[in-house]
Scaffold this motif. Structure first.
Motif, PDB file in Angstrom:
ATOM      1  N   GLN A 110      46.300  64.635  21.181  1.00 30.64           N
ATOM      2  CA  GLN A 110      44.969  64.298  20.676  1.00 30.64           C
ATOM      3  C   GLN A 110      44.845  64.663  19.202  1.00 30.64           C
ATOM      4  O   GLN A 110      45.415  65.652  18.736  1.00 30.64           O
ATOM      5  N   LYS A 111      44.090  63.863  18.479  1.00 34.04           N
ATOM      6  CA  LYS A 111      43.886  64.089  17.049  1.00 34.04           C
ATOM      7  C   LYS A 111      42.411  64.398  16.796  1.00 34.04           C
ATOM      8  O   LYS A 111      41.529  63.618  17.163  1.00 34.04           O
ATOM      9  N   VAL A 112      42.168  65.535  16.159  1.00 35.76           N
ATOM     10  CA  VAL A 112      40.797  65.956  15.846  1.00 35.76           C
ATOM     11  C   VAL A 112      40.479  65.564  14.414  1.00 35.76           C
ATOM     12  O   VAL A 112      41.239  65.869  13.484  1.00 35.76           O
ATOM     13  N   ILE A 113      39.358  64.889  14.234  1.00 38.70           N
ATOM     14  CA  ILE A 113      38.982  64.346  12.926  1.00 38.70           C
ATOM     15  C   ILE A 113      37.632  64.905  12.503  1.00 38.70           C
ATOM     16  O   ILE A 113      36.677  64.922  13.288  1.00 38.70           O
ATOM     17  N   LEU A 114      37.569  65.390  11.268  1.00 36.01           N
ATOM     18  CA  LEU A 114      36.322  65.868  10.676  1.00 36.01           C
ATOM     19  C   LEU A 114      35.905  64.845   9.621  1.00 36.01           C
ATOM     20  O   LEU A 114      36.611  64.664   8.625  1.00 36.01           O
ATOM     21  N   PRO A 115      34.786  64.141   9.809  1.00 40.88           N
ATOM     22  CA  PRO A 115      34.438  63.046   8.896  1.00 40.88           C
ATOM     23  C   PRO A 115      34.375  63.428   7.422  1.00 40.88           C
ATOM     24  O   PRO A 115      34.641  62.594   6.560  1.00 40.88           O
ATOM     25  N   ASP A 116      34.039  64.678   7.117  1.00 41.22           N
ATOM     26  CA  ASP A 116      34.074  65.150   5.726  1.00 41.22           C
ATOM     27  C   ASP A 116      34.774  66.496   5.712  1.00 41.22           C
ATOM     28  O   ASP A 116      34.274  67.474   6.276  1.00 41.22           O
ATOM     29  N   LEU A 117      35.928  66.580   5.060  1.00 41.75           N
ATOM     30  CA  LEU A 117      36.680  67.826   5.030  1.00 41.75           C
ATOM     31  C   LEU A 117      35.938  68.943   4.304  1.00 41.75           C
ATOM     32  O   LEU A 117      36.288  70.115   4.431  1.00 41.75           O
ATOM     33  N   ALA A 118      34.929  68.595   3.530  1.00 42.21           N
ATOM     34  CA  ALA A 118      34.170  69.616   2.810  1.00 42.21           C
ATOM     35  C   ALA A 118      33.023  70.180   3.640  1.00 42.21           C
ATOM     36  O   ALA A 118      32.238  70.980   3.146  1.00 42.21           O
ATOM     37  N   ALA A 119      32.924  69.765   4.903  1.00 40.24           N
ATOM     38  CA  ALA A 119      31.903  70.330   5.790  1.00 40.24           C
ATOM     39  C   ALA A 119      32.439  71.651   6.332  1.00 40.24           C
ATOM     40  O   ALA A 119      33.313  71.669   7.190  1.00 40.24           O
ATOM     41  N   GLY A 120      31.946  72.724   5.800  1.00 41.98           N
ATOM     42  CA  GLY A 120      32.447  74.035   6.186  1.00 41.98           C
ATOM     43  C   GLY A 120      31.341  74.954   6.630  1.00 41.98           C
ATOM     44  O   GLY A 120      30.239  74.534   6.960  1.00 41.98           O
ATOM     45  N   GLY A 123      43.533  51.589  12.360  1.00 43.41           N
ATOM     46  CA  GLY A 123      44.807  52.227  12.663  1.00 43.41           C
ATOM     47  C   GLY A 123      45.190  53.347  11.722  1.00 43.41           C
ATOM     48  O   GLY A 123      46.336  53.793  11.729  1.00 43.41           O
ATOM     49  N   ARG A 124      44.229  53.809  10.913  1.00 39.12           N
ATOM     50  CA  ARG A 124      44.505  54.886   9.959  1.00 39.12           C
ATOM     51  C   ARG A 124      43.761  56.152  10.395  1.00 39.12           C
ATOM     52  O   ARG A 124      42.529  56.139  10.515  1.00 39.12           O
ATOM     53  N   VAL A 125      44.502  57.218  10.640  1.00 35.34           N
ATOM     54  CA  VAL A 125      43.902  58.500  11.021  1.00 35.34           C
ATOM     55  C   VAL A 125      43.590  59.280   9.752  1.00 35.34           C
ATOM     56  O   VAL A 125      44.480  59.583   8.967  1.00 35.34           O
ATOM     57  N   VAL A 126      42.327  59.581   9.544  1.00 32.35           N
ATOM     58  CA  VAL A 126      41.897  60.286   8.333  1.00 32.35           C
ATOM     59  C   VAL A 126      41.348  61.661   8.697  1.00 32.35           C
ATOM     60  O   VAL A 126      40.860  61.887   9.797  1.00 32.35           O
ATOM     61  N   ASN A 127      41.462  62.562   7.732  1.00 31.75           N
ATOM     62  CA  ASN A 127      40.839  63.889   7.849  1.00 31.75           C
ATOM     63  C   ASN A 127      41.193  64.598   9.154  1.00 31.75           C
ATOM     64  O   ASN A 127      40.334  65.223   9.782  1.00 31.75           O
ATOM     65  N   GLN A 128      42.455  64.495   9.554  1.00 28.94           N
ATOM     66  CA  GLN A 128      42.867  65.167  10.787  1.00 28.94           C
ATOM     67  C   GLN A 128      42.940  66.669  10.553  1.00 28.94           C
ATOM     68  O   GLN A 128      43.461  67.130   9.532  1.00 28.94           O
ATOM     69  N   TRP A 132      32.806  55.574   7.888  1.00 30.43           N
ATOM     70  CA  TRP A 132      34.126  55.513   7.245  1.00 30.43           C
ATOM     71  C   TRP A 132      35.228  56.007   8.179  1.00 30.43           C
ATOM     72  O   TRP A 132      36.261  55.349   8.354  1.00 30.43           O
ATOM     73  N   ALA A 133      35.005  57.156   8.821  1.00 32.14           N
ATOM     74  CA  ALA A 133      36.021  57.724   9.704  1.00 32.14           C
ATOM     75  C   ALA A 133      36.301  56.803  10.891  1.00 32.14           C
ATOM     76  O   ALA A 133      37.465  56.575  11.256  1.00 32.14           O
ATOM     77  N   LEU A 134      35.244  56.268  11.498  1.00 31.79           N
ATOM     78  CA  LEU A 134      35.418  55.395  12.659  1.00 31.79           C
ATOM     79  C   LEU A 134      36.100  54.080  12.279  1.00 31.79           C
ATOM     80  O   LEU A 134      37.000  53.610  12.985  1.00 31.79           O
ATOM     81  N   GLU A 135      35.683  53.497  11.173  1.00 35.81           N
ATOM     82  CA  GLU A 135      36.284  52.226  10.757  1.00 35.81           C
ATOM     83  C   GLU A 135      37.746  52.399  10.363  1.00 35.81           C
ATOM     84  O   GLU A 135      38.569  51.494  10.582  1.00 35.81           O
TER      85      GLU A 135
END
Length: 391
Positions: free
Chosen positions: A117-127, A362-367, A354-357
């Protein structure tokens, strides 16, 4: 080991909170690399719905209680950080876990889910500013101080869920346990069965409130360790005598509520019930009518009689959502000033779209990935929490 802390400039901080900057020195990470849709795009809701539908059961969207309503509407499950991480682990068929929360939450989800499984955070700056207040090098330095004093062997590290994977891993390597705001007392009871003192990370308020109000300790039994001062700003005698060594960390939202806030709302709203989170300051918690976790707050409001008035000391998105869901009750924010969790709010509809699209393409972003060694020891500390009596 030593660490140097530099006060950020007002301009840099403002840009970060507006989503136009990055802070690579903290667990918040860096900016998203892609081109986000404009917030003014009238098709954002339709685009998010279409992308989610296209992904089907391959995607599972998690929404923390403090998220914006525009994002929450697309969450398959809402909850607090640990509940969401467990929900992700309970969906082994979901290839993508899109976590609408903050960085440490996504890390916990990665630790608890399978490698497939791949965990994705839509904005990596969300801390989380609280999580940022306990850096591994600082905690290791504090542990060296306790070791040199000869008390580390009798000290059990306990970390709040709101901490980085590095800190959870440290706790797991050193025989400690993770806790939530709901089970902090159970975790501390267990810890004091293992040793004579506790190093509590990273939220001083949850540690202090639990020890004093639920376990019968005195304020004198607690000392505050400041990682930016030699020996935490404490004497050897203070560290040896303390039962609770509290890390100097706090939640920027819950820490803003004051005793004046409580007194003011009681004057303005006769008969109001003050309900606050245990991350609030000690004087606020002691002045409140009820204290509890996010889930406790939600259940308390749901069970409250019609016509009752509640001043709630927690994040504003949740308070507003509760007020809309219960129009038969008077529900208000404890503070007069508006205060959202600024980093949680970085996850907005453009980032989610953006993350969903990207996943549809087929591109995994911000994993978000946690290295195997850290994940192993963090899992040890999490499993110890799950093994607590009543867990």
């Amino acid at each position: 080991m030593t660490s140097t802390w530099v006060e950020p400039s007002n301009t840099a901080t403002a840009l970060l909170l507006l989503g136009r900057g990055s802070d690579p020195a903290t667990e918040r990470g860096v900016e998203c690399p892609g081109d986000l849709p404009a917030p003014s795009d009238p098709d954002l809701v339709a685009r998010a719905a279409a992308a989610k539908a296209a992904l089907g059961t391959k995607v599972f969207v998690l929404g923390h209680h403090y998220q914006r309503d525009e994002v929450i509407q697309f969450a398959d499950v809402t909850g607090d950080s640990f509940k969401l991480a467990r929900e992700a682990a309970a969906r082994p068929d979901a290839e993508y876990i899109v976590f609408c929360g903050v960085h440490f939450m996504a890390e916990s989800a990665d630790i608890l889910t399978s490698d497939a499984q791949k965990v994705i955070l839509p904005d990596l700056a969300a801390g989380c500013s609280m999580a940022d207040m306990a850096v591994l090098s600082q905690v290791e330095t504090a542990w060296d101080v306790l070791t040199e004093l000869g008390v580390a062997a009798d000290t059990v590290p306990v970390t709040y869920m709101n901490s980085s994977a590095d800190i959870k891993g440290f706790v797991g390597r050193n025989g400690g346990v993770v806790c939530t705001s709901s089970n902090a007392k159970r975790a501390l009871d267990w810890a004091f069965e293992q040793g004579s003192k506790v190093l509590f990370l990273p939220d001083q308020h949850l540690g202090r409130n639990t020890a004093v109000l639920e376990m019968g300790f005195s304020l004198d039994d607690c000392v505050l360790y400041d990682p930016h001062k030699p020996n935490g700003g404490l004497t050897a005698e203070q560290l040896r005598d303390a039962k609770m060594i509290l890390w100097r960390g706090h939640c920027s939202v819950h820490g803003r509520f004051t005793l004046d806030s409580v007194n003011d709302v009681r004057e303005r709203v006769p008969g109001v019930n003050v309900l606050v989170h245990p991350e609030c300051r000690h004087e606020v918690v002691t002045a409140a009518d009820q204290v509890g976790s996010t889930e406790y707050i939600i259940k308390t409001i749901e069970a409250a009689p019609a016509g009752s008035a509640w001043a709630v000391g927690t994040e504003l998105n949740l308070v507003r959502r509760l007020a809309l869901a219960h129009p038969d009750k008077q529900i208000m924010f404890l503070d007069k000033a508006v205060c959202y969790c600024s980093t949680m709010n970085r996850i907005d509809l453009p980032h989610l779209v953006w993350a969903l699209e990207e996943l549809v393409a087929g591109r995994v972003v911000n994993q978000i990935t946690v290295d195997p060694d850290t994940a192993h020891h963090a899992r040890v500390a999490l499993d110890q929490m799950l093994a607590l009596p009543g867990a």
